[in-house]
Design an enzyme around this catalytic site. Structure first.
Site, PDB file in Angstrom:
ATOM      1  N   LYS A 345       0.836  -1.202   0.000  1.00  0.00           N
ATOM      2  CA  LYS A 345       0.000   0.000   0.000  1.00  0.00           C
ATOM      3  C   LYS A 345       0.869   1.249   0.000  1.00  0.00           C
ATOM      4  O   LYS A 345       0.652   2.177  -0.800  1.00  0.00           O
ATOM      5  CB  LYS A 345      -0.901  -0.024   1.243  1.00  0.00           C
ATOM      6  CG  LYS A 345      -1.821   1.169   1.340  1.00  0.00           C
ATOM      7  CD  LYS A 345      -2.831   1.003   2.474  1.00  0.00           C
ATOM      8  CE  LYS A 345      -2.256   1.477   3.795  1.00  0.00           C
ATOM      9  NZ  LYS A 345      -3.270   1.429   4.877  1.00  0.00           N
ATOM     10  N   TYR A 346       1.914   1.271   0.856  1.00  0.00           N
ATOM     11  CA  TYR A 346       2.729   2.485   0.964  1.00  0.00           C
ATOM     12  C   TYR A 346       3.625   2.673  -0.254  1.00  0.00           C
ATOM     13  O   TYR A 346       3.943   3.795  -0.633  1.00  0.00           O
ATOM     14  CB  TYR A 346       3.502   2.487   2.286  1.00  0.00           C
ATOM     15  CG  TYR A 346       2.533   2.510   3.446  1.00  0.00           C
ATOM     16  CD1 TYR A 346       1.751   3.638   3.674  1.00  0.00           C
ATOM     17  CD2 TYR A 346       2.323   1.387   4.246  1.00  0.00           C
ATOM     18  CE1 TYR A 346       0.814   3.674   4.695  1.00  0.00           C
ATOM     19  CE2 TYR A 346       1.389   1.403   5.274  1.00  0.00           C
ATOM     20  CZ  TYR A 346       0.637   2.551   5.490  1.00  0.00           C
ATOM     21  OH  TYR A 346      -0.302   2.576   6.479  1.00  0.00           O
ATOM     22  N   GLU A 404      -3.321  15.010  12.371  1.00  0.00           N
ATOM     23  CA  GLU A 404      -3.896  13.796  12.941  1.00  0.00           C
ATOM     24  C   GLU A 404      -4.805  14.148  14.108  1.00  0.00           C
ATOM     25  O   GLU A 404      -4.427  14.927  14.985  1.00  0.00           O
ATOM     26  CB  GLU A 404      -2.766  12.843  13.387  1.00  0.00           C
ATOM     27  CG  GLU A 404      -3.218  11.603  14.123  1.00  0.00           C
ATOM     28  CD  GLU A 404      -4.269  10.787  13.376  1.00  0.00           C
ATOM     29  OE1 GLU A 404      -4.075  10.549  12.157  1.00  0.00           O
ATOM     30  OE2 GLU A 404      -5.298  10.418  13.993  1.00  0.00           O
ATOM     31  N   MET A 433      -8.921  17.298  10.764  1.00  0.00           N
ATOM     32  CA  MET A 433      -8.657  18.032   9.504  1.00  0.00           C
ATOM     33  C   MET A 433      -9.828  18.907   9.081  1.00  0.00           C
ATOM     34  O   MET A 433      -9.668  19.892   8.385  1.00  0.00           O
ATOM     35  CB  MET A 433      -8.319  17.035   8.388  1.00  0.00           C
ATOM     36  CG  MET A 433      -9.505  16.212   7.895  1.00  0.00           C
ATOM     37  SD  MET A 433      -9.039  15.060   6.587  1.00  0.00           S
ATOM     38  CE  MET A 433      -8.459  13.661   7.538  1.00  0.00           C
ATOM     39  N   GLU A 448      -5.308   8.643   3.473  1.00  0.00           N
ATOM     40  CA  GLU A 448      -5.725   7.255   3.303  1.00  0.00           C
ATOM     41  C   GLU A 448      -6.816   7.018   4.319  1.00  0.00           C
ATOM     42  O   GLU A 448      -6.569   6.621   5.448  1.00  0.00           O
ATOM     43  CB  GLU A 448      -4.537   6.302   3.488  1.00  0.00           C
ATOM     44  CG  GLU A 448      -4.835   4.915   2.966  1.00  0.00           C
ATOM     45  CD  GLU A 448      -5.713   4.107   3.912  1.00  0.00           C
ATOM     46  OE1 GLU A 448      -6.958   4.243   3.798  1.00  0.00           O
ATOM     47  OE2 GLU A 448      -5.165   3.360   4.732  1.00  0.00           O
ATOM     48  N   GLU A 457     -15.648   4.893   5.312  1.00  0.00           N
ATOM     49  CA  GLU A 457     -15.080   5.449   6.537  1.00  0.00           C
ATOM     50  C   GLU A 457     -15.097   6.978   6.480  1.00  0.00           C
ATOM     51  O   GLU A 457     -14.387   7.651   7.217  1.00  0.00           O
ATOM     52  CB  GLU A 457     -13.674   4.871   6.792  1.00  0.00           C
ATOM     53  CG  GLU A 457     -13.755   3.367   7.116  1.00  0.00           C
ATOM     54  CD  GLU A 457     -12.400   2.726   7.424  1.00  0.00           C
ATOM     55  OE1 GLU A 457     -11.397   3.454   7.509  1.00  0.00           O
ATOM     56  OE2 GLU A 457     -12.357   1.488   7.577  1.00  0.00           O
TER      57      GLU A 457
END
Lengths: 648, 648
Positions: A345-346, A404, A433, A448, A457
């Site tokens: 994924k990264y 975050e 955010m 993500e 989500e």
């Protein structure tokens, strides 16, 4: 003994059984088949096939039932580990003959009571005889209500369906799946009722066969008739049969061999005797089906070992999990730990960021321009790291804000930055955010926030909030994502949802490593979100109507719900996703999502399935509603998010 | 004011409404239609039809919604008693046009919120526009979840179905019942969602129309277009429309008139003015639909008054009752009192006994032979009386044993015998007939142990026990009985069963005065019992498979369950029963029985319904199981009598 050692395989399908005739010497049956035959269990007739209750009555016969020996002839563990009871195959509860019907019901109840007394793990029920099975099902259903732990395995021949002759109006009774479907519907999907498939020499189409992988199939009985002979005189299977067997192994379906040996194996036997001097004494008694068993063992042993990821995920197969609510709840360290290991994924994110950096800053200006990149939902920092690696890889200068909302993750983030010496490049912002007042605007917004179903989500809502600090020409990574669904047969999942005995669990979506399911049609796209979203009216509610056509050679099929996936375009051609046809390999962050149906819907050949999905939004939550409109209407599931929702 | 006085009728269908156009002067709308027009209520558009939320937004329009006046213009009781809200007919939630869809959803929610604020009793929703209604249903379903007491009436045109053009595969969308069915399935049979039928000039077949009487239909809107003109220039209805109207009245379906006057009534008006001088002043303002209303009133008034029995049973209509368990429980005095009033029943018994006495004892021996007659289950004595009257009528000599297990009833029996001076003829035995040791054997065994479904109060088991004291050639009255069932649409009953929110209530049979139902096919016989039963193996379990064909011109129909009846042969041609085609007139001891289905089954035109019924027996109880096998399988209901049984 097991068919072989296959690293990672802990399934019951390593054990192979053999169907035996009635014998009142059970110890010998076991010795012959297990010790000499190397089978793991026998499927043994429990009662003298000549027995008829009505004749007993007339003849004033003894009241001792003609079972194969007393319970004492084997130890309790032998009975339960090595014997599957086989119910008299003459029984016919749907006969027009009332005496036969009555004899059948009495015998079935007597035999199952006996099997239960012996603590057998399972009994094999003979296939329904005719087109109707209602009285048989009624009787089995009554027995199921009071059964302890014993399983009932209904034997169903794997009959070939020929699509050309199937019309919508016909009873489709060439298709043995229909009989199974009727039987289990009448028995209300009882979890102790399963199927055992009788594999014959001709096989139905692949689509027709595929349906069974969504059903509760416990064993497949291979008659010796369906074996061919190889050039050396040994039994072997046709190519299509050979391909089927690993499918069975993968779905924990045990193989049972049945019938007389139809291969002349004198030569084989003498070969065998020559090579196995130790066995000389029992060589005379050698089990006639042993070459068949050895062939099955060969098919088992030549399978590839389970890949490590599959092995890791074995315990999650068909296990329903509630989706995460990372916006409403704060994730735990363990969860971060797991997902951060998903290197694929990264790597994809790093590729996307590299491309975006290169597009944004020409090579010649790379030392002059500093790109402002914001990671929103930075967690414990893996995307910060990927961003910095992309900058290094492309030689672009970067200023990173790591935003975050989870204060616990922020602690880790701070120590990471310190540890790595990123203090000059990375600023950590402990904020949601959606509410952060950024000191400057970003060139690139990296996030993500994707769930198994893409937007589930609440990535759309979060990024709508974050994009106020993205420059007018800034880039969002991901730039878009789309959800997908398709109808599936999933009797195990259906039963697990049903076991809660309420409506709410049927109106909830689950994250689940789908395994024992049948995918009835290719996935279709549902909802797409694109970022940044420059429209003035940011409405993230969606409505989609989908129509699925089931391949014509499938036959009828049961839809227990919908499997859901996502695919995301991170940047230009760099994508990430779990939609089966395009899924990113070796990624484990997302299992599919499963939307159940309160009442399974049976699709007849030639009919199509129309399903409606809604994404609904209120000021405090987002939820899905879904409902089938054709071939018949289901209730709309999860009205107003009454059972399942994601908090904003 | 009501359409007229009809003795016994307390239903809402006495009140007639009128559909009106949008007006912001609601007091005048009410004055004109109620005071001058004599209507009881108006169906009034609540919001300016020109309103579109998206235009409001664009034009920066005022935030005051264009409703028809404030809530203050009428008193709360006027709003709730005289106004049904009519939702804007332009709304189309299943349009392909996203803006229209969004405007429609916003408007629908605004209007219903407003109607709710006004405490209106009901709102009329416009018919779905196209073939699909899923998004409309989703939105209405969401609103229904939070609605207080207001009813939502979905307007459905009563479209003619032409059976010739209906094929199994077609969407059947000519049949507006299909739209209603989809809508209510998506809304999960919500009890606050009903139908209002738009009656047009052509009507569907009688079978097609009949389906609606099993649905929750609240009103029928008659457009002036469907009226004809009689010889005097007045509006009247065609014969078929005329026949339909009393059906509506009988099912509490209110009539609403709609449209422009299409009859030239100058002459009528001047006639009217001449005969009603008092009304001269308002004559000018006379309501144009008044002649239509007067015609509807005429149809209402010419209906026969409700028969006394119907009037008595009004309160029982479609009301679910648990069947009696007279064997396990002792009946109460009130229950005996009610059933003893059913003179028709005892007259039939007397006729049967008379015939049996005459057959048993020839005229010439009538004074020589004494017939021993035993009434088993004598209760408080009505069958003893009937027996003695039969003896008197035929001049036969009788000795009677009255056997009764309820000690409370035996008290009454003793005083009856004393009061009537029957001591020499009647012996009272306080015992359960199954265990009584009789001093002699009987010539005739008289019993009335029948339930609505014949054997459901365990008459077979009781009489098997009692027949040991019946002579070899003795007579049982009744000599046999048979149960009958047929599939019905019964949405009210279904919802009442569903309201308990458990499986057990769906697996219970109910005694119910069936009224608001549609009978989809003629009844078929299920189980028959004959007495005395001379077979050696007295097995009272039964199994029957039935196949119902729905008449081709019905269209699709919903089966909510099965209505059950019985017919009993008392002796030779003397019978007694409630099976509709042969039912004994003027008898009220038995209402039909109703077996529900857990999931209603939709029958498509041309498909047949296969249902299986079992009567199962154990040493302590008797129960029924039932299940549908075609067009699709239901679960078997009431396995092992887990939800409903009759105690032995």
């Amino acid at each position: 003994m097991p068919l072989g050692e296959r690293p990672g395989d802990k399934s019951e399908s390593r054990y192979c059984g053999v169907e035996t005739e009635f014998s009142d010497d059970m110890p010998n049956v076991l010795a012959f088949n297990l010790t000499h035959g190397s089978f793991d269990f026998v499927v043994a007739t429990l009662m003298d096939p000549a027995y008829r209750p009505s004749l007993m009555q007339k003849n004033g016969g003894s009241s001792v039932l003609p079972f194969a020996g007393s319970d004492l002839v084997l130890s309790p563990s032998q009975w339960s580990s090595h014997v599957v009871g086989k119910i008299s195959s003459w029984i016919d509860l749907d006969s027009e003959d009332e005496i036969l019907r009555s004899d059948s019901e009495i015998t079935l109840k007597q035999e199952l009571a006996w099997a239960s007394h012996l603590s057998l793990q399972a009994c094999l029920l003979p296939p329904p005889k005719g087109k109707s099975c209602a009285n048989y099902a009624r009787c089995v259903n009554q027995i199921l209500q009071g059964l302890q732990s014993m399983q009932l395995w209904l034997r169903i021949p794997l009959v070939k369906t020929d699509n050309d002759t199937v019309s919508v109006n016909s009873d489709n009774l060439d298709d043995s799946w229909e009989i199974w479907n009727s039987f289990r519907l009448l028995c209300e999907h009882h979890s102790q009722l399963s199927v055992v498939l009788d594999v014959l020499s001709s096989l139905p189409s692949a689509n027709s066969l595929g349906r069974w992988f969504g059903e509760s199939v416990r064993a497949a009985i291979f008659s010796t008739d369906c074996f061919l002979t190889n050039s050396r005189g040994y039994p072997c299977l046709s190519k299509r049969h050979q391909e089927l067997v690993p499918g069975f192994f993968n779905h924990s379906i045990q193989i049972v061999l049945s019938g007389q040996s139809v291969h002349s194996l004198t030569k084989i036997n003498s070969d065998f005797a020559a090579n196995n001097n130790d066995n000389n004494i029992v060589g005379v008694q050698k089990h006639p089906l042993r070459p068949y068993l050895e062939y099955v063992g060969f098919l088992y042993q030549r399978m590839d070992p389970l890949p490590e990821q599959e092995r890791f995920e074995l315990g999650y197969r068909d296990f329903l999990q509630s989706p995460l609510q990372p916006l409403m709840d704060n994730l735990e360290a363990q969860t971060y730990e797991t997902f951060e290991k998903d290197t694929t994924k990264y790597i994809q994110y790093q590729r996307a960021i590299s491309k975006a950096l290169q597009d944004r800053v020409p090579e010649e200006k790379s030392s002059a321009i500093t790109t402002v990149l914001m990671v929103v939902g930075a967690g414990r920092g893996p995307l910060v790291r990927a961003s910095l690696q992309a900058a290094e890889e492309t030689g672009r200068r970067l200023k990173v804000y790591a935003v975050e909302k989870n204060p616990n993750a922020v602690v880790t983030l701070h120590s990471l930055v310190k540890l790595e010496g990123w203090e000059d490049i990375v600023s950590i912002i402990s904020s949601d955010m959606r509410h952060w007042d950024a000191p400057e605007k970003a060139d690139i917004l990296v996030s993500e926030l994707l769930g198994s179903f893409g937007d589930n989500e609440l990535s759309p809502e979060c990024l709508d909030g974050a994009q106020k600090f993205l420059k007018e020409d800034g880039i969002s990574i991901p730039s878009s994502y789309t959800s997908f669904i398709h109808p599936v047969t999933a009797s195990k999942l259906y039963n697990d949802v049903k076991s809660h005995k309420d409506v709410a669990h049927f109106e909830t979506a689950y994250v689940v490593k789908l395994h024992n399911i049948a995918r009835l049609a290719p996935p279709q796209s549902v909802f797409t979100f694109t970022h940044p979203n420059r429209s003035t009216d940011k409405n993230n509610s969606r409505y989609m109507k989908l129509k699925f056509e089931i391949p014509g050679d499938t036959g009828s099929a049961m839809v227990h719900g919908f499997a859901g996936y996502f695919d995301s375009t991170l940047y230009k051609e760099v994508h990430l996703g779990i939609e089966p046809s395009t899924s990113t390999p070796n990624m484990f962050s997302w299992f599919p999502i499963f939307f159940p149906l309160r009442t399974p819907i049976c699709l007849r050949p030639g009919s199509s399935l129309e399903v409606h999905f809604w994404r609904c939004c209120s000021p405090t939550k987002v939820w899905y509603e879904w409902g089938v409109a054709s071939p018949s209407c289901s209730p709309i599931h999860n009205s107003n998010g009454r059972s399942y929702w994601v908090g904003l």
